[in-house]
Design a protein around this motif. Structure first.
Motif, mmCIF file in Angstrom:
data_model
loop_
_atom_site.group_PDB
_atom_site.id
_atom_site.type_symbol
_atom_site.label_atom_id
_atom_site.label_comp_id
_atom_site.label_asym_id
_atom_site.label_seq_id
_atom_site.Cartn_x
_atom_site.Cartn_y
_atom_site.Cartn_z
ATOM 1 N N ASP A 35 -18.619 -10.881 -10.398
ATOM 2 C CA ASP A 35 -18.503 -12.444 -10.763
ATOM 3 C C ASP A 35 -18.569 -12.704 -12.017
ATOM 4 O O ASP A 35 -18.607 -14.014 -12.349
ATOM 5 C CB ASP A 35 -19.369 -13.474 -9.808
ATOM 6 C CG ASP A 35 -19.025 -13.511 -8.383
ATOM 7 O OD1 ASP A 35 -18.148 -13.200 -8.086
ATOM 8 O OD2 ASP A 35 -19.958 -13.746 -7.662
ATOM 9 N N TYR A 36 -18.212 -12.039 -12.892
ATOM 10 C CA TYR A 36 -17.615 -12.323 -14.319
ATOM 11 C C TYR A 36 -16.251 -13.080 -14.543
ATOM 12 O O TYR A 36 -15.360 -12.190 -14.281
ATOM 13 C CB TYR A 36 -17.695 -11.308 -15.467
ATOM 14 C CG TYR A 36 -19.098 -10.683 -15.519
ATOM 15 C CD1 TYR A 36 -20.296 -10.929 -14.638
ATOM 16 C CD2 TYR A 36 -19.625 -9.825 -16.355
ATOM 17 C CE1 TYR A 36 -21.502 -10.580 -14.794
ATOM 18 C CE2 TYR A 36 -20.849 -9.075 -16.736
ATOM 19 C CZ TYR A 36 -21.770 -9.563 -15.961
ATOM 20 O OH TYR A 36 -23.146 -8.790 -16.076
ATOM 21 N N GLU A 37 -15.954 -14.194 -14.593
ATOM 22 C CA GLU A 37 -14.628 -14.619 -14.787
ATOM 23 C C GLU A 37 -14.302 -14.786 -16.039
ATOM 24 O O GLU A 37 -13.260 -14.380 -16.465
ATOM 25 C CB GLU A 37 -14.663 -16.141 -13.903
ATOM 26 C CG GLU A 37 -14.868 -16.327 -12.580
ATOM 27 C CD GLU A 37 -14.971 -17.711 -12.099
ATOM 28 O OE1 GLU A 37 -14.388 -18.483 -12.947
ATOM 29 O OE2 GLU A 37 -15.632 -18.010 -11.318
ATOM 30 N N ILE A 42 -19.526 -13.853 -27.208
ATOM 31 C CA ILE A 42 -19.755 -12.604 -27.986
ATOM 32 C C ILE A 42 -18.963 -11.355 -27.418
ATOM 33 O O ILE A 42 -18.643 -10.941 -28.247
ATOM 34 C CB ILE A 42 -21.435 -12.130 -28.054
ATOM 35 C CG1 ILE A 42 -21.685 -11.253 -29.271
ATOM 36 C CG2 ILE A 42 -21.955 -11.771 -26.706
ATOM 37 C CD1 ILE A 42 -21.673 -11.697 -30.419
ATOM 38 N N GLN A 43 -18.772 -11.600 -26.295
ATOM 39 C CA GLN A 43 -17.839 -10.627 -25.754
ATOM 40 C C GLN A 43 -16.358 -10.722 -26.169
ATOM 41 O O GLN A 43 -15.762 -9.926 -26.453
ATOM 42 C CB GLN A 43 -17.896 -10.718 -24.139
ATOM 43 C CG GLN A 43 -19.043 -10.364 -23.544
ATOM 44 C CD GLN A 43 -19.318 -10.823 -22.123
ATOM 45 O OE1 GLN A 43 -18.572 -11.213 -21.620
ATOM 46 N NE2 GLN A 43 -20.503 -10.197 -21.659
ATOM 47 N N GLU A 44 -15.898 -12.083 -26.077
ATOM 48 C CA GLU A 44 -14.947 -12.164 -26.703
ATOM 49 C C GLU A 44 -14.610 -12.115 -28.289
ATOM 50 O O GLU A 44 -13.522 -11.348 -28.452
ATOM 51 C CB GLU A 44 -14.434 -13.991 -26.656
ATOM 52 C CG GLU A 44 -13.190 -14.215 -26.469
ATOM 53 C CD GLU A 44 -13.004 -15.842 -26.636
ATOM 54 O OE1 GLU A 44 -12.391 -16.460 -26.016
ATOM 55 O OE2 GLU A 44 -13.633 -16.293 -27.546
ATOM 56 N N THR A 62 -30.382 -11.435 -26.488
ATOM 57 C CA THR A 62 -30.214 -11.255 -25.024
ATOM 58 C C THR A 62 -30.218 -12.552 -24.490
ATOM 59 O O THR A 62 -30.643 -13.409 -24.808
ATOM 60 C CB THR A 62 -31.891 -10.531 -24.656
ATOM 61 O OG1 THR A 62 -32.064 -9.331 -25.654
ATOM 62 C CG2 THR A 62 -31.829 -10.091 -23.094
ATOM 63 N N GLY A 63 -29.248 -12.349 -23.447
ATOM 64 C CA GLY A 63 -29.122 -13.574 -22.601
ATOM 65 C C GLY A 63 -27.638 -14.117 -23.249
ATOM 66 O O GLY A 63 -27.086 -14.842 -22.420
ATOM 67 N N THR A 64 -27.044 -13.378 -24.244
ATOM 68 C CA THR A 64 -25.605 -13.983 -24.743
ATOM 69 C C THR A 64 -24.569 -13.094 -24.076
ATOM 70 O O THR A 64 -23.436 -13.414 -24.115
ATOM 71 C CB THR A 64 -25.504 -13.812 -26.268
ATOM 72 O OG1 THR A 64 -25.821 -12.614 -26.533
ATOM 73 C CG2 THR A 64 -26.330 -14.825 -26.804
ATOM 74 N N GLY A 65 -24.866 -12.086 -23.186
ATOM 75 C CA GLY A 65 -23.865 -11.112 -22.577
ATOM 76 C C GLY A 65 -23.484 -10.108 -23.640
ATOM 77 O O GLY A 65 -22.657 -9.400 -23.624
ATOM 78 N N LYS A 66 -24.642 -9.795 -24.415
ATOM 79 C CA LYS A 66 -24.171 -8.810 -25.721
ATOM 80 C C LYS A 66 -24.226 -7.516 -25.161
ATOM 81 O O LYS A 66 -23.319 -6.639 -25.651
ATOM 82 C CB LYS A 66 -25.067 -9.033 -26.681
ATOM 83 C CG LYS A 66 -26.415 -8.106 -26.711
ATOM 84 C CD LYS A 66 -27.148 -8.239 -28.097
ATOM 85 C CE LYS A 66 -28.737 -8.196 -27.889
ATOM 86 N NZ LYS A 66 -29.086 -7.084 -27.276
ATOM 87 N N THR A 67 -24.513 -7.007 -24.016
ATOM 88 C CA THR A 67 -24.740 -5.700 -23.489
ATOM 89 C C THR A 67 -23.124 -5.492 -22.837
ATOM 90 O O THR A 67 -22.476 -4.370 -23.468
ATOM 91 C CB THR A 67 -25.694 -5.570 -22.088
ATOM 92 O OG1 THR A 67 -26.718 -5.969 -22.634
ATOM 93 C CG2 THR A 67 -25.660 -3.999 -21.860
ATOM 94 N N ALA A 68 -22.742 -6.284 -22.276
ATOM 95 C CA ALA A 68 -21.246 -6.131 -21.899
ATOM 96 C C ALA A 68 -20.267 -5.996 -23.082
ATOM 97 O O ALA A 68 -19.191 -5.252 -23.285
ATOM 98 C CB ALA A 68 -20.756 -7.362 -20.831
HETATM 99 P P1 AMP Z 1 -27.308 -9.891 -21.981
HETATM 100 O O1 AMP Z 1 -27.320 -10.718 -22.845
HETATM 101 O O2 AMP Z 1 -26.413 -8.646 -21.867
HETATM 102 O O3 AMP Z 1 -28.540 -9.340 -21.459
HETATM 103 O O4 AMP Z 1 -26.634 -10.415 -20.650
HETATM 104 C C1 AMP Z 1 -27.368 -11.581 -19.822
HETATM 105 C C2 AMP Z 1 -26.921 -11.669 -18.398
HETATM 106 O O5 AMP Z 1 -25.411 -12.439 -18.376
HETATM 107 C C3 AMP Z 1 -27.086 -10.578 -17.736
HETATM 108 O O6 AMP Z 1 -27.426 -10.843 -16.184
HETATM 109 C C4 AMP Z 1 -25.416 -10.342 -17.199
HETATM 110 O O7 AMP Z 1 -25.248 -9.768 -16.066
HETATM 111 C C5 AMP Z 1 -24.784 -11.786 -17.500
HETATM 112 N N1 AMP Z 1 -23.395 -11.791 -17.867
HETATM 113 C C6 AMP Z 1 -23.014 -11.044 -18.930
HETATM 114 N N2 AMP Z 1 -21.824 -11.241 -19.243
HETATM 115 C C7 AMP Z 1 -21.360 -12.240 -18.349
HETATM 116 C C8 AMP Z 1 -20.204 -12.870 -18.111
HETATM 117 N N3 AMP Z 1 -18.969 -12.775 -18.761
HETATM 118 N N4 AMP Z 1 -20.112 -13.751 -17.072
HETATM 119 C C9 AMP Z 1 -21.104 -13.881 -16.252
HETATM 120 N N5 AMP Z 1 -22.300 -13.195 -16.494
HETATM 121 C C10 AMP Z 1 -22.401 -12.461 -17.451
#
Ligand code: AMP
Length: 408
Positions: A35-37, A42-44, A62-68
């Protein structure tokens, strides 16, 4: 008061979907399943340069989606020449992270985002038997996530070979430094090829961190999401100890104060957000929830109303609130304390922007006291406690809590 809400949809550039970042189908499918739409900021910013094989220096917590932000492009680059199931693999990417919890989380993320690729992942950390880790290494891994100490042990035993690393990630560099891992990190880097792609993330960019960055990265693309660490100093923070069952009443009590012109209230769950809104509406306080279960259209309308001042209270979960940039917001209220301390800093950073005064109010129930301790440790300061309120915490010790449960 003008509330400036730069919402994802208002900014076309930000509303680039993953497809527009040229993510390949197997990874897109996994992201859709999650469900990541919309990519987070940070991903962008990180995905395109990493895909172009550039070095990247990212300022994000952490929390910004930096892992992805790093996992998705790494998976994409490596999956182009992924081995068949029985072919011999060599480790092509190494992610170093300071703690066991983070290592497991990152490994889980690779496994999730890369579930439809042919790549294999492994994770190694200390404090547990090394046997299963050895077995996994022998079977063959494409992406290895590791904490420095155990990796050095395994390297010294000749059980890990880093000579084929193409992409190296140093995650949470500032924490690595604080935890005294810098020498280990340097030793590990020496075992990787000099010519490779390097990515480094850090929540803060102190001169020491920049020195580390200079020693690792070559002509990096620098990216960052709204720095929030300064919020710790600029935002006035208050804490209310309150029993879980009285949190809603305390919120109503506080909102009687009309000087709270606009408030962003954070709850841990979507269900919790809906419940808070229901109660506020019943008390004639104009409120709306924004979370992942709502349609894009609905979220857009909710945000627009908040921006116009029609809605006084916006109740959100962390993930839903992430894409929203709110300026000139007077109050952030943590209805639930987050279990990840960085999230607290990120939340309070929503207020007090551009030198404006901001106020962050947190509710802390008995069960949340350990989270509070972690948050205060991270900030290096205590939050002022307001004791004079109608719903003081009644349950204070485990034995009292047990006694209370028996009474129910
Ligand atoms: P992180 O900062 O990588 O630890 O990510 C924090 C949380 O955000 C994790 O639970 C991810 O599954 C979720 N997440 C990361 N990217 C997205 C996204 N593009 N849309 C929705 N949730 C996301």
């Amino acid at each position: 008061m003008i509330i400036q809400l730069t919402q994802i949809l208002e900014n076309k550039r930000e509303y680039m979907k993953f497809k527009e970042l040229n993510i390949i189908e197997p990874i897109l499918r996994a992201l859709q399943k999650e469900d990541y739409e919309v990519p987070t900021p940070i991903q962008e910013q990180a995905i395109p340069p990493i895909l172009e094989r550039r070095d990247v220096l990212g300022c994000a917590q952490t929390g910004t989606g930096k892992t992805a932000a790093f996992a998705v492009p790494i998976l994409q680059l490596l999956s182009q020449k992924a081995k068949k199931p029985n072919e011999k693999r060599t480790i092509k990417s190494l992610v170093l992270t300071p703690t066991r919890e983070l290592a497991i989380q990152i490994y889980d993320s690779f496994s999730t985002y890369g579930q439809f690729t042919r790549l294999k992942y492994g994770v190694i950390y200390g404090g547990v038997s090394q046997n299963p880790q050895e077995v996994a290494l022998r079977k063959g891994i494409d992406v290895l996530v590791a904490t420095p100490g155990r990796l050095i042990d395994l390297l010294n035993q000749g059980l890990v070979d880093l000579k084929n690393i193409e992409i190296f990630v140093l995650d949470e560099a500032d924490r690595m430094l604080d935890m005294g891992f810098l020498n280990d990190v340097k030793k590990i880097i020496k075992r990787t090829p000099p010519k490779k792609q390097n990515v480094m993330f850090s929540a803060t960019m102190s001169p020491d961190i920049l020195k580390v960055a200079n020693s690792i990265l070559v002509k990096p693309v620098s990216i960052s999401v709204a720095p929030v660490s300064s919020a710790v100093d600029t935002v006035e923070q208050y804490l209310y100890y309150v029993d879980k069952k009285n949190k809603q009443s305390l919120l109503h009590h506080l909102l009687r104060d009309r000087s709270i012109v606009s408030a962003l209230v954070f709850t841990r769950t979507k269900h919790g957000a809906d419940k808070v809104v229901k109660h506020l509406l019943r008390a004639n306080i104009n409120a709306a929830a924004i979370h992942g279960n709502k349609s894009q259209g609905n979220r857009q309308r909710t945000l627009a109303n908040f921006k116009k001042g029609v809605t006084r209270v916006l109740v959100a979960t962390d993930i839903a609130a992430r894409g929203i940039d709110i300026e000139e917001l007077s109050h952030v209220i943590n209805f639930d304390l987050p279990n990840i301390s960085e999230t607290y800093i990120h939340r309070i950073g929503r207020t007090g922007r551009a030198g404006l005064e901001g106020i962050a109010i947190s509710f802390c129930s008995f069960d949340e006291k350990p989270y509070l301790a972690d948050i205060e440790k991270l900030m290096g300061k205590r939050i002022s406690v307001i004791r004079d309120h109608p719903y003081p915490l009644l349950i204070t010790t485990p034995s009292e809590k047990k006694a209370n449960n028996r009474r129910k």
